[in-house]
Design a protein around this motif. Structure first.
Motif, PDB file in Angstrom:
ATOM      1  N   ASN A 261      -0.198   5.619  -3.064  1.00 36.88           N
ATOM      2  CA  ASN A 261      -0.874   4.483  -2.471  1.00 36.88           C
ATOM      3  C   ASN A 261      -1.011   3.364  -3.494  1.00 36.88           C
ATOM      4  O   ASN A 261      -1.583   3.569  -4.564  1.00 36.88           O
ATOM      5  CB  ASN A 261      -2.253   4.938  -1.984  1.00 36.88           C
ATOM      6  CG  ASN A 261      -2.967   3.896  -1.173  1.00 36.88           C
ATOM      7  OD1 ASN A 261      -2.838   2.698  -1.413  1.00 36.88           O
ATOM      8  ND2 ASN A 261      -3.738   4.344  -0.203  1.00 36.88           N
TER       9      ASN A 261
ATOM     10  N   ALA B  84      -9.513  -3.080  -1.293  1.00 36.50           N
ATOM     11  CA  ALA B  84      -8.662  -3.937  -2.132  1.00 36.50           C
ATOM     12  C   ALA B  84      -9.456  -5.107  -2.691  1.00 36.50           C
ATOM     13  O   ALA B  84      -9.403  -5.394  -3.890  1.00 36.50           O
ATOM     14  CB  ALA B  84      -7.461  -4.434  -1.333  1.00 36.50           C
TER      15      ALA B  84
ATOM     16  N   GLY C  15      -1.931  -1.846   7.072  1.00 39.01           N
ATOM     17  CA  GLY C  15      -3.272  -2.323   6.779  1.00 39.01           C
ATOM     18  C   GLY C  15      -4.344  -1.774   7.700  1.00 39.01           C
ATOM     19  O   GLY C  15      -4.105  -1.509   8.867  1.00 39.01           O
ATOM     20  N   THR C  16      -5.515  -1.596   7.111  1.00 38.84           N
ATOM     21  CA  THR C  16      -6.715  -1.240   7.864  1.00 38.84           C
ATOM     22  C   THR C  16      -7.870  -2.051   7.293  1.00 38.84           C
ATOM     23  O   THR C  16      -7.789  -2.557   6.159  1.00 38.84           O
ATOM     24  CB  THR C  16      -7.054   0.267   7.728  1.00 38.84           C
ATOM     25  OG1 THR C  16      -7.400   0.534   6.360  1.00 38.84           O
ATOM     26  CG2 THR C  16      -5.899   1.149   8.175  1.00 38.84           C
TER      27      THR C  16
ATOM     28  N   LYS D 201     -10.680  -0.894   6.315  1.00 41.14           N
ATOM     29  CA  LYS D 201     -11.197  -0.145   5.165  1.00 41.14           C
ATOM     30  C   LYS D 201     -10.349  -0.408   3.914  1.00 41.14           C
ATOM     31  O   LYS D 201     -10.881  -0.603   2.822  1.00 41.14           O
ATOM     32  CB  LYS D 201     -11.214   1.347   5.490  1.00 41.14           C
ATOM     33  CG  LYS D 201     -11.842   2.212   4.431  1.00 41.14           C
ATOM     34  CD  LYS D 201     -11.887   3.668   4.866  1.00 41.14           C
ATOM     35  CE  LYS D 201     -12.461   4.527   3.765  1.00 41.14           C
ATOM     36  NZ  LYS D 201     -12.520   5.939   4.147  1.00 41.14           N
ATOM     37  N   ALA D 202      -9.032  -0.436   4.083  1.00 41.05           N
ATOM     38  CA  ALA D 202      -8.139  -0.698   2.946  1.00 41.05           C
ATOM     39  C   ALA D 202      -8.338  -2.130   2.436  1.00 41.05           C
ATOM     40  O   ALA D 202      -8.343  -2.360   1.222  1.00 41.05           O
ATOM     41  CB  ALA D 202      -6.689  -0.473   3.346  1.00 41.05           C
TER      42      ALA D 202
ATOM     43  N   LEU E  84      -2.956   0.946  -3.540  1.00 44.93           N
ATOM     44  CA  LEU E  84      -4.355   0.614  -3.820  1.00 44.93           C
ATOM     45  C   LEU E  84      -4.893   1.386  -5.021  1.00 44.93           C
ATOM     46  O   LEU E  84      -5.801   0.918  -5.707  1.00 44.93           O
ATOM     47  CB  LEU E  84      -5.237   0.877  -2.596  1.00 44.93           C
ATOM     48  CG  LEU E  84      -4.977  -0.016  -1.385  1.00 44.93           C
ATOM     49  CD1 LEU E  84      -5.849   0.414  -0.216  1.00 44.93           C
ATOM     50  CD2 LEU E  84      -5.207  -1.474  -1.722  1.00 44.93           C
TER      51      LEU E  84
ATOM     52  N   TYR F  79      -5.277 -10.126   0.740  1.00 48.87           N
ATOM     53  CA  TYR F  79      -4.811  -8.974   1.500  1.00 48.87           C
ATOM     54  C   TYR F  79      -4.161  -9.495   2.772  1.00 48.87           C
ATOM     55  O   TYR F  79      -4.822 -10.125   3.596  1.00 48.87           O
ATOM     56  CB  TYR F  79      -6.000  -8.074   1.840  1.00 48.87           C
ATOM     57  CG  TYR F  79      -5.636  -6.774   2.509  1.00 48.87           C
ATOM     58  CD1 TYR F  79      -5.504  -5.612   1.768  1.00 48.87           C
ATOM     59  CD2 TYR F  79      -5.444  -6.704   3.886  1.00 48.87           C
ATOM     60  CE1 TYR F  79      -5.185  -4.409   2.375  1.00 48.87           C
ATOM     61  CE2 TYR F  79      -5.117  -5.501   4.498  1.00 48.87           C
ATOM     62  CZ  TYR F  79      -4.988  -4.362   3.742  1.00 48.87           C
ATOM     63  OH  TYR F  79      -4.671  -3.172   4.333  1.00 48.87           O
TER      64      TYR F  79
ATOM     65  N   ILE G 164       0.842  -1.200   0.000  1.00 48.50           N
ATOM     66  CA  ILE G 164       0.000   0.000   0.000  1.00 48.50           C
ATOM     67  C   ILE G 164       0.873   1.244   0.000  1.00 48.50           C
ATOM     68  O   ILE G 164       0.687   2.160  -0.793  1.00 48.50           O
ATOM     69  CB  ILE G 164      -0.953   0.010   1.216  1.00 48.50           C
ATOM     70  CG1 ILE G 164      -2.013  -1.075   1.053  1.00 48.50           C
ATOM     71  CG2 ILE G 164      -1.605   1.374   1.379  1.00 48.50           C
ATOM     72  CD1 ILE G 164      -2.941  -1.208   2.231  1.00 48.50           C
TER      73      ILE G 164
ATOM     74  N   THR H 173       1.150  -5.668   3.180  1.00 42.99           N
ATOM     75  CA  THR H 173       1.457  -4.341   3.694  1.00 42.99           C
ATOM     76  C   THR H 173       1.645  -4.318   5.203  1.00 42.99           C
ATOM     77  O   THR H 173       1.098  -5.158   5.914  1.00 42.99           O
ATOM     78  CB  THR H 173       0.338  -3.356   3.293  1.00 42.99           C
ATOM     79  OG1 THR H 173       0.727  -2.038   3.672  1.00 42.99           O
ATOM     80  CG2 THR H 173      -0.992  -3.712   3.936  1.00 42.99           C
TER      81      THR H 173
END
Length: 186
Positions: free
Chosen positions: A114, A146, A138-139, A141-142, A116, A154, A108, A135
């Motif tokens: 970014n 993705a 990471g979150t 939301k990400a 993404l 992920y 990311i 990554t």
């Protein structure tokens, strides 16, 4: 298997495995010269590369180890292996447009933005590579973004080597079924 030293690529005990090289040694470590002492390799486990695949988290062409004589990428290319590295989004798109790939590991956090943001553009490329996000940033939301935008998987960098290898093997198996051909790695 997971290791921090490029010389591990020559270890016969890793034959046929995907080797994951760990940060921070890889990239700025480089590889030593090939010298034999009493018939044995001084800095390597054997005289040839035994692994099936190699995953590198962080890489730079500039090596800094006192004993290094070339970069890991230079060595792999000399040995006949493809060492494709993209340090930026535009560089990755250029490589992916010029050559077909089955799999891409994407971070990311990139120097120019970014990772993404690349996903929508990657899914329309002729090779249609499977993309696994790996990554340290990471979150939830990400991850959702993705996966909704075509990423195969992920993973956070703290994931186990087994999780990464399992994800790679699943993506390559899917590519094999989708293309009706052999993947890059079994």
């Amino acid at each position: 298997a997971m290791t921090g030293y490029p010389e591990s690529i020559t270890d016969p005990s890793y034959r046929g495995q995907i080797l994951v090289l760990t940060y921070p040694l890889v990239g700025n470590y480089g590889v030593p010269g090939f010298r034999q002492v009493e018939g044995l390799m001084k800095y390597y486990e054997s005289e040839k590369i035994h692994i099936r695949g190699l995953v590198i988290s962080s890489y730079t062409e500039s090596y800094s180890h006192w004993n290094a004589v070339k970069s890991l990428g230079e060595w792999l290319e000399e040995e006949g292996f493809s060492a494709d590295i993209a340090a930026s989004g535009p560089e990755a798109l250029e490589q992916l447009t010029a050559q077909s790939y089955q799999l891409m590991l994407l971070d990311i956090k990139m120097p120019d933005g970014n990772g993404l943001d690349l996903l929508p553009r990657l899914k329309v490329l002729p090779g249609d590579p499977e993309v696994i996000i790996v990554t340290g940033y990471g979150t939830a939301k990400a991850a959702e973004f993705a996966l909704k935008n075509g990423a195969w998987g992920y993973l956070e960098k703290k994931a186990s080597v087994e999780e990464l290898i399992m994800s790679i093997n699943r993506a390559l198996h899917y590519q094999k079924e989708k293309r009706g051909s052999e993947p890059l790695a079994p």
